[in-house]
Design an enzyme around this catalytic site. Structure first.
Site, PDB file in Angstrom:
ATOM      1  N   HIS A  17       1.045  -1.064   0.337  1.00 20.81           N
ATOM      2  CA  HIS A  17       0.072  -0.060  -0.273  1.00 20.81           C
ATOM      3  C   HIS A  17       0.770   1.368   0.063  1.00 20.81           C
ATOM      4  O   HIS A  17       1.147   2.188  -1.085  1.00 20.81           O
ATOM      5  CB  HIS A  17      -0.923   0.070   1.372  1.00 20.81           C
ATOM      6  CG  HIS A  17      -2.436  -0.850   1.758  1.00 20.81           C
ATOM      7  ND1 HIS A  17      -1.895  -1.320   2.200  1.00 20.81           N
ATOM      8  CD2 HIS A  17      -2.787  -1.141   1.117  1.00 20.81           C
ATOM      9  CE1 HIS A  17      -3.297  -2.258   2.184  1.00 20.81           C
ATOM     10  NE2 HIS A  17      -4.072  -2.249   1.739  1.00 20.81           N
ATOM     11  N   LYS A  41     -18.582  -5.299   7.842  1.00 18.62           N
ATOM     12  CA  LYS A  41     -17.176  -5.405   7.967  1.00 18.62           C
ATOM     13  C   LYS A  41     -16.687  -5.718   9.327  1.00 18.62           C
ATOM     14  O   LYS A  41     -16.349  -4.710  10.248  1.00 18.62           O
ATOM     15  CB  LYS A  41     -16.324  -5.297   7.021  1.00 18.62           C
ATOM     16  CG  LYS A  41     -15.044  -5.995   5.730  1.00 18.62           C
ATOM     17  CD  LYS A  41     -14.689  -5.179   5.208  1.00 18.62           C
ATOM     18  CE  LYS A  41     -13.827  -5.918   4.833  1.00 18.62           C
ATOM     19  NZ  LYS A  41     -12.918  -5.654   3.430  1.00 18.62           N
ATOM     20  N   ARG A  90      -1.928  -6.301  -8.794  1.00 21.81           N
ATOM     21  CA  ARG A  90      -1.050  -7.166  -8.152  1.00 21.81           C
ATOM     22  C   ARG A  90      -0.937  -8.357  -8.959  1.00 21.81           C
ATOM     23  O   ARG A  90      -0.056  -8.649  -9.383  1.00 21.81           O
ATOM     24  CB  ARG A  90      -1.067  -7.468  -6.425  1.00 21.81           C
ATOM     25  CG  ARG A  90      -0.284  -6.819  -5.529  1.00 21.81           C
ATOM     26  CD  ARG A  90      -1.381  -7.729  -4.023  1.00 21.81           C
ATOM     27  NE  ARG A  90      -2.324  -7.450  -3.936  1.00 21.81           N
ATOM     28  CZ  ARG A  90      -2.786  -7.688  -2.879  1.00 21.81           C
ATOM     29  NH1 ARG A  90      -2.831  -8.733  -1.815  1.00 21.81           N
ATOM     30  NH2 ARG A  90      -4.169  -7.897  -3.108  1.00 21.81           N
ATOM     31  N   SER A 133      -3.170  -7.696   3.255  1.00 19.38           N
ATOM     32  CA  SER A 133      -3.388  -7.194   4.525  1.00 19.38           C
ATOM     33  C   SER A 133      -3.978  -8.323   5.010  1.00 19.38           C
ATOM     34  O   SER A 133      -3.767  -8.970   6.246  1.00 19.38           O
ATOM     35  CB  SER A 133      -4.513  -6.372   4.519  1.00 19.38           C
ATOM     36  OG  SER A 133      -4.093  -4.538   4.201  1.00 19.38           O
TER      37      SER A 133
END
Ligand code: PNS
Length: 162
Positions: A17, A41, A90, A133
Protein backbone atom coordinates in the site's frame (compact mmCIF):
# COMPACT_ATOMS: atom_id res chain seq x y z
CA UNK A 1 -5.10 21.29 -8.08
CA UNK A 2 -5.16 17.53 -8.77
CA UNK A 3 -6.47 15.40 -5.94
CA UNK A 4 -6.38 11.61 -5.78
CA UNK A 5 -8.09 9.24 -3.41
CA UNK A 6 -6.58 5.93 -2.31
CA UNK A 7 -9.36 4.05 -0.56
CA UNK A 8 -9.12 0.71 1.19
CA UNK A 9 -9.63 -1.24 4.37
CA UNK A 10 -5.96 -0.91 5.37
CA UNK A 11 -6.45 -3.64 7.95
CA UNK A 12 -3.52 -3.10 8.34
CA UNK A 13 -1.60 -0.89 5.88
CA UNK A 14 1.18 -2.89 4.17
CA UNK A 15 4.43 -1.94 2.45
CA UNK A 16 2.64 -2.63 -0.84
CA UNK A 17 0.00 0.00 0.00
CA UNK A 18 2.71 2.44 1.06
CA UNK A 19 4.57 2.02 -2.22
CA UNK A 20 1.41 2.89 -4.19
CA UNK A 21 0.77 5.89 -1.90
CA UNK A 22 4.34 7.20 -2.41
CA UNK A 23 4.19 6.76 -6.18
CA UNK A 24 0.77 8.46 -6.37
CA UNK A 25 2.08 11.35 -4.26
CA UNK A 26 4.57 12.09 -7.06
CA UNK A 27 1.81 12.28 -9.67
CA UNK A 28 -0.85 14.36 -7.89
CA UNK A 29 -0.79 17.63 -5.94
CA UNK A 30 -2.67 16.01 -3.09
CA UNK A 31 -3.34 12.41 -2.10
CA UNK A 32 -5.92 11.36 0.48
CA UNK A 33 -5.69 7.87 1.91
CA UNK A 34 -9.18 6.85 2.98
CA UNK A 35 -9.77 4.11 5.52
CA UNK A 36 -13.21 2.75 4.75
CA UNK A 37 -15.65 2.06 7.54
CA UNK A 38 -18.01 -0.73 6.58
CA UNK A 39 -20.30 -1.59 9.51
CA UNK A 40 -20.91 -5.03 7.96
CA UNK A 41 -17.22 -5.90 7.82
CA UNK A 42 -15.30 -7.48 10.69
CA UNK A 43 -12.01 -5.61 10.80
CA UNK A 44 -9.07 -6.89 12.84
CA UNK A 45 -8.26 -3.30 13.83
CA UNK A 46 -10.64 -0.52 14.85
CA UNK A 47 -10.88 2.58 12.65
CA UNK A 48 -8.65 4.67 14.94
CA UNK A 49 -5.88 2.07 14.84
CA UNK A 50 -6.08 1.68 11.07
CA UNK A 51 -5.92 5.46 10.66
CA UNK A 52 -3.03 5.79 13.15
CA UNK A 53 -1.00 3.15 11.31
CA UNK A 54 -1.56 4.98 8.01
CA UNK A 55 -0.68 8.30 9.64
CA UNK A 56 2.54 6.85 11.00
CA UNK A 57 3.44 5.29 7.64
CA UNK A 58 2.93 8.52 5.63
CA UNK A 59 4.68 10.90 8.00
CA UNK A 60 7.20 12.94 6.06
CA UNK A 61 5.25 12.78 2.80
CA UNK A 62 4.01 16.35 2.57
CA UNK A 63 1.10 16.05 0.14
CA UNK A 64 -0.50 12.93 1.63
CA UNK A 65 -3.18 12.94 4.33
CA UNK A 66 -5.46 10.35 5.87
CA UNK A 67 -9.17 10.25 6.62
CA UNK A 68 -11.86 7.69 7.34
CA UNK A 69 -15.33 7.46 5.90
CA UNK A 70 -18.49 5.41 6.21
CA UNK A 71 -20.35 5.71 2.90
CA UNK A 72 -19.95 5.68 -0.85
CA UNK A 73 -16.62 6.73 -2.31
CA UNK A 74 -18.37 8.90 -4.88
CA UNK A 75 -20.02 10.88 -2.06
CA UNK A 76 -16.63 11.47 -0.43
CA UNK A 77 -15.14 12.43 -3.81
CA UNK A 78 -17.95 14.87 -4.51
CA UNK A 79 -17.73 16.51 -1.07
CA UNK A 80 -13.93 16.84 -1.19
CA UNK A 81 -13.56 17.75 -4.89
CA UNK A 82 -11.48 14.68 -5.69
CA UNK A 83 -10.81 13.87 -9.33
CA UNK A 84 -9.66 10.31 -9.32
CA UNK A 85 -9.32 7.06 -7.38
CA UNK A 86 -5.95 5.32 -7.51
CA UNK A 87 -5.71 1.56 -6.94
CA UNK A 88 -2.72 -0.73 -7.03
CA UNK A 89 -3.05 -4.01 -8.91
CA UNK A 90 -1.07 -7.14 -8.05
CA UNK A 91 -2.72 -9.66 -10.34
CA UNK A 92 -5.81 -10.57 -12.39
CA UNK A 93 -7.83 -11.30 -9.27
CA UNK A 94 -7.26 -7.73 -8.10
CA UNK A 95 -8.13 -6.49 -11.58
CA UNK A 96 -11.44 -8.38 -11.71
CA UNK A 97 -12.50 -7.01 -8.32
CA UNK A 98 -11.24 -3.46 -8.84
CA UNK A 99 -12.70 -3.17 -12.32
CA UNK A 100 -16.19 -4.01 -11.04
CA UNK A 101 -15.71 -1.32 -8.37
CA UNK A 102 -14.34 1.17 -10.90
CA UNK A 103 -17.30 0.71 -13.26
CA UNK A 104 -19.74 0.92 -10.34
CA UNK A 105 -18.15 4.16 -9.20
CA UNK A 106 -18.40 5.62 -12.72
CA UNK A 107 -22.09 4.70 -12.82
CA UNK A 108 -22.86 5.96 -9.30
CA UNK A 109 -20.80 9.16 -9.68
CA UNK A 110 -22.54 10.08 -12.89
CA UNK A 111 -26.04 9.26 -11.64
CA UNK A 112 -25.74 10.81 -8.16
CA UNK A 113 -23.49 13.81 -8.76
CA UNK A 114 -23.00 14.20 -12.52
CA UNK A 115 -19.29 13.60 -12.01
CA UNK A 116 -16.65 11.42 -13.67
CA UNK A 117 -15.48 9.19 -10.86
CA UNK A 118 -12.53 7.68 -12.70
CA UNK A 119 -10.15 5.03 -11.37
CA UNK A 120 -6.50 4.80 -12.39
CA UNK A 121 -4.62 1.54 -11.86
CA UNK A 122 -1.00 1.40 -10.82
CA UNK A 123 0.95 -1.82 -11.22
CA UNK A 124 2.25 -3.22 -8.00
CA UNK A 125 6.03 -3.73 -7.88
CA UNK A 126 7.04 -7.43 -8.06
CA UNK A 127 8.46 -7.37 -4.54
CA UNK A 128 4.93 -6.75 -3.25
CA UNK A 129 3.07 -9.31 -5.41
CA UNK A 130 2.50 -11.55 -2.39
CA UNK A 131 1.91 -8.79 0.17
CA UNK A 132 -1.65 -8.36 1.36
CA UNK A 133 -3.46 -7.30 4.51
CA UNK A 134 -5.22 -10.66 4.61
CA UNK A 135 -1.86 -12.48 4.57
CA UNK A 136 -0.63 -10.19 7.37
CA UNK A 137 -3.75 -11.02 9.42
CA UNK A 138 -3.31 -14.73 8.80
CA UNK A 139 0.35 -14.61 9.82
CA UNK A 140 -0.47 -12.59 12.94
CA UNK A 141 -3.13 -15.14 13.92
CA UNK A 142 -0.38 -17.79 13.87
CA UNK A 143 2.09 -15.63 15.79
CA UNK A 144 4.37 -15.17 12.75
CA UNK A 145 6.64 -12.17 12.25
CA UNK A 146 5.15 -9.66 9.77
CA UNK A 147 7.85 -6.99 10.03
CA UNK A 148 8.85 -7.48 6.38
CA UNK A 149 5.31 -6.83 5.16
CA UNK A 150 4.22 -3.75 7.12
CA UNK A 151 5.79 -0.30 7.62
CA UNK A 152 5.23 -0.17 11.38
CA UNK A 153 5.32 -3.60 12.99
CA UNK A 154 5.86 -2.38 16.56
CA UNK A 155 2.95 0.04 16.45
CA UNK A 156 0.75 -2.63 14.88
CA UNK A 157 1.61 -5.13 17.60
CA UNK A 158 0.92 -2.51 20.29
CA UNK A 159 -2.60 -2.01 18.90
CA UNK A 160 -3.22 -5.75 18.90
CA UNK A 161 -2.20 -6.07 22.52
CA UNK A 162 -4.74 -3.48 23.67
O1 PNS B 1 -8.97 -2.75 0.82
P1 PNS B 1 -10.31 -3.17 0.33
O2 PNS B 1 -11.09 -3.93 1.40
O3 PNS B 1 -10.24 -3.92 -0.96
O4 PNS B 1 -11.11 -1.82 0.05
C1 PNS B 1 -12.42 -1.86 -0.47
C2 PNS B 1 -13.01 -0.46 -0.55
C3 PNS B 1 -12.97 0.23 0.78
C4 PNS B 1 -12.21 0.35 -1.56
C5 PNS B 1 -14.44 -0.66 -1.05
O5 PNS B 1 -15.13 -1.51 -0.19
C6 PNS B 1 -15.22 0.65 -1.15
O6 PNS B 1 -15.07 1.33 -2.13
N1 PNS B 1 -16.00 0.98 -0.11
C7 PNS B 1 -16.79 2.19 -0.05
C8 PNS B 1 -18.25 1.98 -0.49
C9 PNS B 1 -18.37 2.17 -1.98
O7 PNS B 1 -18.28 3.26 -2.48
N2 PNS B 1 -18.52 1.04 -2.72
C10 PNS B 1 -18.51 1.04 -4.14
C11 PNS B 1 -19.81 0.75 -4.80
S1 PNS B 1 -21.11 -0.03 -3.93
Amino acid sequence: MSRALIPGSFDPITLGHLDIIKRASMLFDEVIVLAAINPNKNYMLCTNSRVSLIQDAIKGIKNVSVDSFDGLLVTYMNTHSIDVIVKGLRNFTDYAYENDMALTNIRLGSKMYGMNAETLYMPCKPEFFDTSSSLVRLMLSQGADVSQLVPNNKLLLSFLQN
